[in-house]
Design an enzyme around this catalytic site. Structure first.
Site, short mmCIF file in Angstrom:
data_model
loop_
_atom_site.label_atom_id
_atom_site.label_comp_id
_atom_site.label_asym_id
_atom_site.label_seq_id
_atom_site.Cartn_x
_atom_site.Cartn_y
_atom_site.Cartn_z
N TYR A 3 -35.84 24.58 -85.42
CA TYR A 3 -37.06 24.23 -84.66
C TYR A 3 -37.38 22.75 -84.67
O TYR A 3 -37.30 22.11 -85.72
CB TYR A 3 -38.26 24.89 -85.33
CG TYR A 3 -38.63 26.29 -84.89
CD1 TYR A 3 -38.26 26.80 -83.67
CD2 TYR A 3 -39.41 27.08 -85.72
CE1 TYR A 3 -38.65 28.09 -83.31
CE2 TYR A 3 -39.81 28.37 -85.37
CZ TYR A 3 -39.43 28.86 -84.15
OH TYR A 3 -39.81 30.12 -83.80
N GLU A 4 -37.85 22.24 -83.54
CA GLU A 4 -38.43 20.89 -83.46
C GLU A 4 -37.49 19.81 -83.98
O GLU A 4 -37.89 18.88 -84.67
CB GLU A 4 -39.74 20.80 -84.27
CG GLU A 4 -40.87 21.62 -83.71
CD GLU A 4 -41.36 21.11 -82.35
OE1 GLU A 4 -41.16 19.92 -82.04
OE2 GLU A 4 -41.92 21.92 -81.60
N GLY A 5 -36.22 19.94 -83.63
CA GLY A 5 -35.23 18.96 -84.09
C GLY A 5 -34.52 19.50 -85.32
O GLY A 5 -35.14 19.63 -86.37
#
Lengths: 603, 603
Positions: free
Chosen positions: A441-443
């Site tokens: 998630y998110e990078g």
């Protein structure tokens, strides 16, 4: 039987004793608050978590969202939960009074997220709405604010972050969803988005996508991407209901290994040439806008990971106290003796201490980062810039350490259960599945590592790491005043030196522009950096605990709590910190091994 | 699209080039075989794996066994698979000709298991039957052999290992299932067993449990446990079918996180006072019998773990070659350039090399151990004893290293896929769930660690580690002859010294009888030991590859294969071996931290 899923006492300790949240109330923006209001908000989150979330942990996992006749159905409790969150003002907790929020610090707001995710991380809907709404309040015009934000913060409309496309996962510059200007200032949207969490479901009356798209003729790459509000139902004065369908079609719902409570959607916009988007802010500023929200989102993922690992730890601890198995190692031959609870086996205690050290260390780091986030908003001038720099430097660690080590921690929770941990009879197998997404998630962790070493360590001549090392040196000096903490202060000091050596050994590659070589072991650097940063957080906690033991003459639970903190700090330094030896050895090693042919890998 | 799930070439390399399986055919017992027959057996396993197993990987996971009307239904392919295995002689591959087997070495037999488990580890039925049948052929009387073994090896009857009870997981001395002698020499069995893999299902005509129970009045503890055959249907001359129901009731089927293809049963014996058991061997010898089978079972678990991790690696490799994402780090600004396959990112290559290093290293260790198993059967006198000692010493590592590192390896496979890895669109999420049981099966990692440090390192005055270090020194000497291998030989030599230092620093605790202290970090010792043992296996492989490069002038795939081996050996030494620094530091550290109160852990 009900188990605890987080330690309220530890939240109080971190928020008030270690990080002194009340200090924030001296600034105008937070001046309406005090210790009491902070605690009330956490109590209100705990009530919702206890009554509407934790009891449905398994049920929500077992009844994953399904796409039927173009609409996604989710567990009925989710609607109730969203309404309760909206009514309690928790979706808007971190928003300004102007925007209908409670103007609370991120320190408190992110702990609300921690409590909720510890109770039931499959119900992550509210955080998504708040993140999406925050984009509108930060960059949207008054009309967008007035129309969308109250419904999103009220829990009746769902917000989403619609970034990822089939061909553009980690690489947002390759987004191809198109936006064609219309005469009325709106845009026709055409394209596909994948993995959109809460991207469609029947617990909300409308879904509000904050979507990245490329306006026709926009520059290539990151400088040509704009941000739009793309609702599922758009306003239409000529419709009896006031809304018309906005041609955002739910093409598919991903079936996932974990976090099954929340649908991850594949969405198609404009298949009937009838999707309208509303520009947020300036054209071509979509990525910078998103990046300004990134820290908030990454704190959220870190908190989710820390929360899942914490819940799993308390499950494992409970089981270890209750499950008899075998005799103590020094009493192996006492066949008549009853079996002893497994918590009495040193290997089990080691596993539990590992979980405690990792999860509480991760949580401390996240509260630290949330405080920097708050300070970076209320401070001025150089102080503000320094808070920003520190925040930005710590962010990749605060996202990755809880995620990566959380995965390992939950694995040890599962191992504590033995064979039972692998069955659906206990919730730990679910938590093991759930947490695995957090390093993605998110990078992904790899992306975070490149961000840390490739950007944050070097910008402004390395000012951020200088600030951090100065902060850590202050903690080291403070700890050195206590006899029993001094050895650990010295150890952290040596680790700082080791980290600096590693950075110096890598710098020549960066200077000559060989980014591939410079970053080839960035993930190991992130791991090393995470260990020393969390060691610092443990030392901070130990100082506060030691001071309390010396000055407050605590008894009973208080005494055990503070002694437990110092013990766990020691555990972290004796078991986790030595891992830096191997990491530093590899990082300083000049031999390049990540150049290899596909055939060499494949045969 | 079909991906490879193992490397046939690597199996050939290990079996023939590194471990020279053909040498075994000089011994009478294996003299009917040659290189050709070994390969034919592997081809036959590959055919079954390709046609009857791998195509059903997901399907078998998605349709888990269910208990309906007292019987467990499993996927229909399982019956077909068992019959094919029986017909091909693969269930009995390792059995003597006398017992209707193929009298093949464990080196070959365990690689059959590897191939099958790499294809579809949810179909582990055959290995269970063969393990159970082996107990009968080793210790059972001629009647039991004649009646049960042919049906089990033929694939029509299922064998199980029925050890675990609700109150006795890792502690078999606490088994309470009772056996009451009857006048005809049989026993009435009463009790419960849990987690019995393949303990009931409709793909077999009968289920044959090899069950531990305590004869009335037997001594307490490990010396009072006996082994019985307890079938689901027992022979009865007065029944028209020749069989009657043996009152083994399927009380429940566990729903598990992974390995969903095979039911884990909760069984109740004697609820109608009508379960008959047939004693295997002597009374009260049940545990020693089981322990004699333990090495075989643990090789099986290690192979399963290595197989799952291998399958996941090939999935990740395939994806990395095909998935374009972003530009190369040194070409970040070329916006017009197409995205590059992720295999071109150094972090992805590092993840892939980690998977290759771990999985091929683990597999080499398992083939090594299987060869020792074979030698310990065909050698005589002191040579035989030495082979036994080495086998016993390496066994905890050969079970745990593939399991623990396999879990990490599959996690990196999943990470290679990014968000797609978390979805059911690819098989890697399933493999991530499946492999997590392997550090628990057949003795948890903690139990293996106690076995290694508490028993295997110290028995006979530490003769086993002396033998191992002598073996490793031979490899070191051999590698030192090659310029490019010498640095790694030197490194392994230093690691041996480090390991010996660690053992010396722990020995005083063992000598003064403080077992709890001695074993408190045993799991870390197992981890350290695993790294140096696998480093040794990599050096062995590199020697063979280097020799081939020098003498065979290989081209094309052959060249790439051998260079890939040397490259991966280097990767292991540069990335994995340095982990021993931190482990040794902790292991030699006198500070005890596993003494902590429950309150300190809980608050």
């Amino acid at each position: 039987m009900a188990t605890t899923y987080f330690s309220k006492r530890n939240l109080q300790f971190l928020l008030h004793d270690v990080f002194k949240a009340e200090e924030l109330t001296q600034y105008d923006y937070f001046s309406a608050h005090d210790r009491e209001t902070f605690n009330l908000v956490l109590d209100s989150a705990t009530y919702i978590a206890d009554t509407l979330m934790h009891p449905y942990l398994k049920e929500i996992d077992r009844n994953q969202p399904e796409l039927k006749n173009g609409r996604v159905t989710v567990h009925p409790k989710i609607k109730e939960f969203l309404k309760a969150m909206g009514d309690a003002g928790l979706i808007g907790a971190g928003f300004s009074f102007d925007h209908g929020g409670q103007q609370l610090p991120e320190m408190v707001n992110s702990l609300v997220g921690f409590i909720l995710m510890a109770a039931n991380n499959g119900m992550m809907y509210a955080g998504l709405s708040s993140g999406a709404a925050h984009l509108i309040t930060s960059f949207g015009n008054p009309e967008l604010n007035a129309f969308y934000v109250p419904n999103m913060l009220g829990g009746t409309w769902q917000g989403t972050m619609a970034l990822t496309e089939p061909q553009a996962g980690s690489s947002l510059s390759d987004v191809t969803t198109s936006a064609t200007p219309l005469p009325d200032g709106t845009y026709k949207i055409k394209g596909q988005k994948v993995f959109i969490s809460a991207g469609d479901h029947d617990a909300a009356d409308n879904i509000v996508h904050l979507m990245l798209a490329r306006i026709d003729g926009a520059p290539k790459g990151t400088k040509g991407i704009s941000l739009f509000v793309v609702p599922k139902y758009r306003p239409a004065s000529d419709s009896p209901s006031g809304f018309v369908d906005n041609d955002v079609v739910s093409t598919g719902v991903y079936h996932k290994m974990g976090q099954k409570g929340v649908p991850a959607m594949h969405l198609t916009m404009g298949s009937n040439d009838n999707t309208i988007g509303y520009l947020v802010g300036e054209p071509h500023h979509g990525l910078p806008y998103m990046f300004q929200m990134m820290n908030e989102a990454r704190i959220g993922v870190g908190m989710t990971a820390a929360a899942i690992a914490t819940a799993a730890y308390y499950e494992a601890l409970q089981y270890a106290k209750e499950r008899p198995q075998s005799r103590r190692l020094n009493e192996k031959n006492l066949l008549d003796a009853p079996q002893t609870p497994i918590i009495n086996h040193p290997d089990v205690r080691r596993m539990l201490l590992f979980q405690k050290a990792v999860t509480e260390g991760a949580l401390a780091l996240l509260v630290q980062v949330a405080k920097l986030y708050d300070l970076s908003h209320v401070l001025e001038g150089e102080e503000k810039e320094n808070a920003f720099l520190l925040l930005d430097l710590l962010m990749p660690v605060a996202k990755s350490y809880p995620s990566e080590m959380g995965v390992q921690s939950v694995s040890q929770s599962l191992q504590t259960f033995g064979g039972y941990g692998f069955t659906e009879d206990f919730p730990v197998e679910q938590l093991y599945r759930d947490i695995r997404i957090t390093p993605i998630y998110e990078g992904t962790t790899g992306i975070q590592a490149q961000d840390l070493l490739g950007r944050k360590m070097t910008t402004k001549g390395g000012k951020a790491p200088q600030l951090l090392f100065a902060e850590m040196s202050r903690t080291i000096a403070e700890a050195s005043a206590y006899d029993d903490l001094k050895p650990y202060a010295d150890q952290l000091s040596a680790e700082l030196k080791r980290t600096q050596d590693v950075v110096m050994s890598l710098m020549p590659y960066a200077i000559k522009g060989d980014t591939e070589r410079y970053l080839s072991d960035a993930t190991l650097f992130l791991e090393l950096f995470g260990i020393i940063v969390v060691a610092w957080q443990w030392l901070k906690q130990a100082i506060v605990a030691r001071r309390a033991l010396l000055t407050q003459n605590p008894q009973g639970d208080d005494l055990a709590f503070f002694e437990g903190k110092i013990h766990t700090m020691k555990f972290f330094f004796h078991y986790e910190v030595p891992k830096t030896l191997g990491l530093a050895t590899r990082l300083k090693d000049p031999e390049v091994l990540t150049i290899v042919t596909e055939k060499e890998l494949a045969l």
